[in-house]
Motif scaffolding. Sequence first.
Motif, PDB file in Angstrom:
ATOM      1  N   GLU A 131     144.705 -33.590  -7.227  1.00 27.23           N
ATOM      2  CA  GLU A 131     145.301 -34.384  -6.148  1.00 27.23           C
ATOM      3  C   GLU A 131     146.784 -34.095  -5.997  1.00 27.23           C
ATOM      4  O   GLU A 131     147.277 -33.888  -4.902  1.00 27.23           O
ATOM      5  N   ASP A 132     147.494 -34.047  -7.137  1.00 21.33           N
ATOM      6  CA  ASP A 132     148.947 -33.859  -7.083  1.00 21.33           C
ATOM      7  C   ASP A 132     149.323 -32.496  -6.512  1.00 21.33           C
ATOM      8  O   ASP A 132     150.287 -32.369  -5.771  1.00 21.33           O
ATOM      9  N   LEU A 133     148.591 -31.463  -6.899  1.00 17.30           N
ATOM     10  CA  LEU A 133     148.968 -30.114  -6.458  1.00 17.30           C
ATOM     11  C   LEU A 133     148.234 -29.706  -5.178  1.00 17.30           C
ATOM     12  O   LEU A 133     148.416 -28.597  -4.705  1.00 17.30           O
ATOM     13  N   ARG A 134     147.409 -30.605  -4.639  1.00 15.77           N
ATOM     14  CA  ARG A 134     146.607 -30.319  -3.424  1.00 15.77           C
ATOM     15  C   ARG A 134     145.768 -29.062  -3.627  1.00 15.77           C
ATOM     16  O   ARG A 134     145.747 -28.171  -2.775  1.00 15.77           O
ATOM     17  N   LEU A 135     145.133 -28.954  -4.768  1.00 11.05           N
ATOM     18  CA  LEU A 135     144.331 -27.755  -5.034  1.00 11.05           C
ATOM     19  C   LEU A 135     143.003 -27.851  -4.294  1.00 11.05           C
ATOM     20  O   LEU A 135     142.495 -28.932  -4.053  1.00 11.05           O
ATOM     21  N   SER A 136     142.461 -26.698  -3.953  1.00 11.70           N
ATOM     22  CA  SER A 136     141.193 -26.712  -3.228  1.00 11.70           C
ATOM     23  C   SER A 136     140.105 -25.926  -3.934  1.00 11.70           C
ATOM     24  O   SER A 136     138.959 -25.953  -3.523  1.00 11.70           O
ATOM     25  N   ASP A 137     140.451 -25.189  -4.991  1.00  9.00           N
ATOM     26  CA  ASP A 137     139.444 -24.316  -5.598  1.00  9.00           C
ATOM     27  C   ASP A 137     139.550 -24.258  -7.109  1.00  9.00           C
ATOM     28  O   ASP A 137     140.569 -24.610  -7.688  1.00  9.00           O
ATOM     29  N   LEU A 138     138.469 -23.771  -7.701  1.00  8.09           N
ATOM     30  CA  LEU A 138     138.447 -23.580  -9.155  1.00  8.09           C
ATOM     31  C   LEU A 138     138.929 -22.163  -9.484  1.00  8.09           C
ATOM     32  O   LEU A 138     138.723 -21.252  -8.698  1.00  8.09           O
ATOM     33  N   VAL A 139     139.537 -22.023 -10.658  1.00  9.34           N
ATOM     34  CA  VAL A 139     139.959 -20.678 -11.085  1.00  9.34           C
ATOM     35  C   VAL A 139     138.778 -20.039 -11.797  1.00  9.34           C
ATOM     36  O   VAL A 139     138.749 -19.951 -13.020  1.00  9.34           O
ATOM     37  N   LEU A 140     137.777 -19.605 -11.058  1.00  2.75           N
ATOM     38  CA  LEU A 140     136.631 -18.981 -11.723  1.00  2.75           C
ATOM     39  C   LEU A 140     136.793 -17.481 -11.768  1.00  2.75           C
ATOM     40  O   LEU A 140     136.576 -16.842 -12.784  1.00  2.75           O
ATOM     41  N   PHE A 141     137.180 -16.917 -10.630  1.00  2.00           N
ATOM     42  CA  PHE A 141     137.319 -15.461 -10.533  1.00  2.00           C
ATOM     43  C   PHE A 141     138.664 -15.156  -9.902  1.00  2.00           C
ATOM     44  O   PHE A 141     138.884 -15.483  -8.748  1.00  2.00           O
ATOM     45  N   THR A 142     139.545 -14.502 -10.650  1.00  2.00           N
ATOM     46  CA  THR A 142     140.872 -14.230 -10.096  1.00  2.00           C
ATOM     47  C   THR A 142     140.956 -12.816  -9.537  1.00  2.00           C
ATOM     48  O   THR A 142     142.004 -12.376  -9.140  1.00  2.00           O
ATOM     49  N   GLU A 143     139.842 -12.112  -9.506  1.00  2.00           N
ATOM     50  CA  GLU A 143     139.929 -10.697  -9.145  1.00  2.00           C
ATOM     51  C   GLU A 143     140.195 -10.440  -7.659  1.00  2.00           C
ATOM     52  O   GLU A 143     140.801  -9.447  -7.312  1.00  2.00           O
ATOM     53  N   ALA A 144     139.709 -11.291  -6.777  1.00  2.00           N
ATOM     54  CA  ALA A 144     139.936 -11.079  -5.353  1.00  2.00           C
ATOM     55  C   ALA A 144     140.270 -12.412  -4.719  1.00  2.00           C
ATOM     56  O   ALA A 144     139.843 -13.455  -5.204  1.00  2.00           O
ATOM     57  N   ARG A 145     141.027 -12.363  -3.601  1.00  2.00           N
ATOM     58  CA  ARG A 145     141.462 -13.662  -3.056  1.00  2.00           C
ATOM     59  C   ARG A 145     140.300 -14.497  -2.538  1.00  2.00           C
ATOM     60  O   ARG A 145     140.308 -15.704  -2.608  1.00  2.00           O
ATOM     61  N   TYR A 146     139.268 -13.836  -2.049  1.00  2.00           N
ATOM     62  CA  TYR A 146     138.160 -14.627  -1.521  1.00  2.00           C
ATOM     63  C   TYR A 146     137.230 -15.141  -2.612  1.00  2.00           C
ATOM     64  O   TYR A 146     136.317 -15.904  -2.328  1.00  2.00           O
ATOM     65  N   THR A 147     137.437 -14.723  -3.858  1.00  2.00           N
ATOM     66  CA  THR A 147     136.673 -15.341  -4.944  1.00  2.00           C
ATOM     67  C   THR A 147     137.567 -16.327  -5.711  1.00  2.00           C
ATOM     68  O   THR A 147     137.079 -17.257  -6.321  1.00  2.00           O
ATOM     69  N   ARG A 148     138.902 -16.101  -5.642  1.00  2.00           N
ATOM     70  CA  ARG A 148     139.812 -17.057  -6.283  1.00  2.00           C
ATOM     71  C   ARG A 148     139.857 -18.352  -5.463  1.00  2.00           C
ATOM     72  O   ARG A 148     139.737 -19.435  -6.000  1.00  2.00           O
ATOM     73  N   HIS A 149     140.069 -18.207  -4.165  1.00  2.00           N
ATOM     74  CA  HIS A 149     140.043 -19.382  -3.295  1.00  2.00           C
ATOM     75  C   HIS A 149     138.845 -19.250  -2.382  1.00  2.00           C
ATOM     76  O   HIS A 149     138.958 -18.909  -1.220  1.00  2.00           O
ATOM     77  N   LEU A 150     137.723 -19.532  -2.985  1.00  2.00           N
ATOM     78  CA  LEU A 150     136.437 -19.345  -2.334  1.00  2.00           C
ATOM     79  C   LEU A 150     136.323 -20.088  -1.008  1.00  2.00           C
ATOM     80  O   LEU A 150     135.843 -19.556  -0.009  1.00  2.00           O
ATOM     81  N   THR A 151     136.801 -21.329  -1.001  1.00  2.00           N
ATOM     82  CA  THR A 151     136.613 -22.138   0.210  1.00  2.00           C
ATOM     83  C   THR A 151     137.595 -21.750   1.307  1.00  2.00           C
ATOM     84  O   THR A 151     137.401 -22.107   2.460  1.00  2.00           O
ATOM     85  N   GLN A 152     138.663 -21.051   0.946  1.00  2.00           N
ATOM     86  CA  GLN A 152     139.671 -20.707   1.948  1.00  2.00           C
ATOM     87  C   GLN A 152     139.420 -19.335   2.561  1.00  2.00           C
ATOM     88  O   GLN A 152     140.191 -18.860   3.379  1.00  2.00           O
ATOM     89  N   ALA A 153     138.349 -18.676   2.130  1.00  2.00           N
ATOM     90  CA  ALA A 153     138.103 -17.314   2.601  1.00  2.00           C
ATOM     91  C   ALA A 153     137.626 -17.317   4.041  1.00  2.00           C
ATOM     92  O   ALA A 153     136.968 -18.244   4.487  1.00  2.00           O
ATOM     93  N   ASP A 154     137.949 -16.251   4.768  1.00  2.00           N
ATOM     94  CA  ASP A 154     137.410 -16.136   6.117  1.00  2.00           C
ATOM     95  C   ASP A 154     136.219 -15.183   6.072  1.00  2.00           C
ATOM     96  O   ASP A 154     135.955 -14.537   5.054  1.00  2.00           O
ATOM     97  N   LEU A 155     135.531 -15.087   7.186  1.00  2.00           N
ATOM     98  CA  LEU A 155     134.285 -14.329   7.202  1.00  2.00           C
ATOM     99  C   LEU A 155     134.490 -12.855   6.892  1.00  2.00           C
ATOM    100  O   LEU A 155     133.602 -12.175   6.410  1.00  2.00           O
TER     101      LEU A 155
END
Lengths: 110, 378
Positions: free
Chosen positions: A45-69
């Motif tokens: 809540e404090d940092l307004r995070l939206s994703d889990l740090v599961l895979f840091t290798e690519a931006r669309y896997t690091r911020h899975l929900t923020q990825a575009d098509l």
Amino acid sequence: MSRPSDRVLGFTLLAAALFAATFVDATLQRAAHEPALQRTERLVEDLRLSDLVLFTEARYTRHLTQADLHSAFQDHPVALEHFPSGSLLPPPALLLDRHEPLDREAAPSD
Amino acid sequence: MNRWIEKQRHLIDFTASSLARRKGKSLGLLVVYTLLVFVLASVSLYTHALRNEATRVLAGTPEVVLQRLIAGRHDLIPPGYIEKIGRVRGVQKIEGRLWGYYYDSVLKANYTFMVPNDRRIPEGEIVVGPALERSRGLAEGNGISFRAYSGELHTFIVSEVLAHESELVNADLVLMSEPDFRRFFAYPDGHYTDIALWVANPQEVRNVGLKLINALPDSRPILREEVLRTYASIFDWREGMMLALLSAAILAFGIFAWEKAAGLSAEEKREIGILKAIGWETGDVIAMKFWEGFLVSLLAFLLGYVIAYIHVFHFEFALFAPVLQGWAVLYPSFALTPKIDGLQVATLFVFSVLPYTAATLVPIWRAATTDPDTVMRG
């Protein structure tokens, strides 16, 4: 404990007791993890995070929900998705909702 | 009742001795069977616990994150955008978020740089996630330099390391002040990465999302509900490469178990023939074989499940973690909170115990109902 059936049943009972113990252990661990989970919730809540740090290798896997098509095909239009974690994760629910019906409804080009 | 129990115990005695005579074969089957249950149970326990934890911790994520897209790509939020959103009815709070990625060529790892909104970090200082602490050997008070995209070196002092217990969400974070962030990335003033907003009435979130798309057609709102839904389907069974690989193993085991259970060896056939010749009834022979199939599969299920539980919740899923890590250099090390889905365990039980038990019974029933003489002659 001389009969073979005693030994077999004894061993099965022991395995069943261990099986039951996993449920007890799970309850104990849940209670022990609770304060840390609450602190993690607050951090999100404090940092307004939206994703889990599961895979840091690519931006669309690091911020899975923020990825575009198109992010999985970032190199060129027909590039194959090449990060290993991309094959483990489904695309974000949001993208599937909006694009899947369109794909199905669109008529194939001649 | 006592007589019945005594009879079953005798049958189990007989089954156990018969299994002991074929020690290598029986043990081999038990080990392979246990391993298969272990792999399946590990994957299902892990994904269920992770899914659960994700939904729980991400419940506090911003209600709506608004991105701006240009030609299908994420772009910066220009000045004036936030003011336009302010005019959309129902929006309670709006904040510009500043975050981005940094590729560290020393470690060949990606970090997430971020400016916290609720916390003031003095200029020149950073707060780092535990994965950075581990991989770059950082500690409080240490200095670290990052080369910006402009080529300049920027040095920061680590003022704090984020808690290890929250590694699932903070492992690769580098928190810094807004002026440092803008200087480091040469981020234009007044621009933001995206916008986080909260809606007064939770029932209205979807409507507000629609209003936002109408007011700002180049924007893409991501609702909290969608974030949660994405993580609820995390490692979807259909999508899992691991499970695709596993299906080959399951099939191989299926053939192995079928061959073992359904194809009676000449020795077993003779055994049945002799048993029938000395007066065993068909029902006894079937009960004896039922115990064999049931005990082997039950033991394999119990042992496989217990080992899987220990592997996932006490050894951090260590055996399969490399599959999940992919090419990532930084990865979180976290102990998941055990959350067991009874239905999942029951499904695993049904699918691991029943088919094998059934597969043992069918050929036995066929052999046991035929004449002992025919069975013995093969």
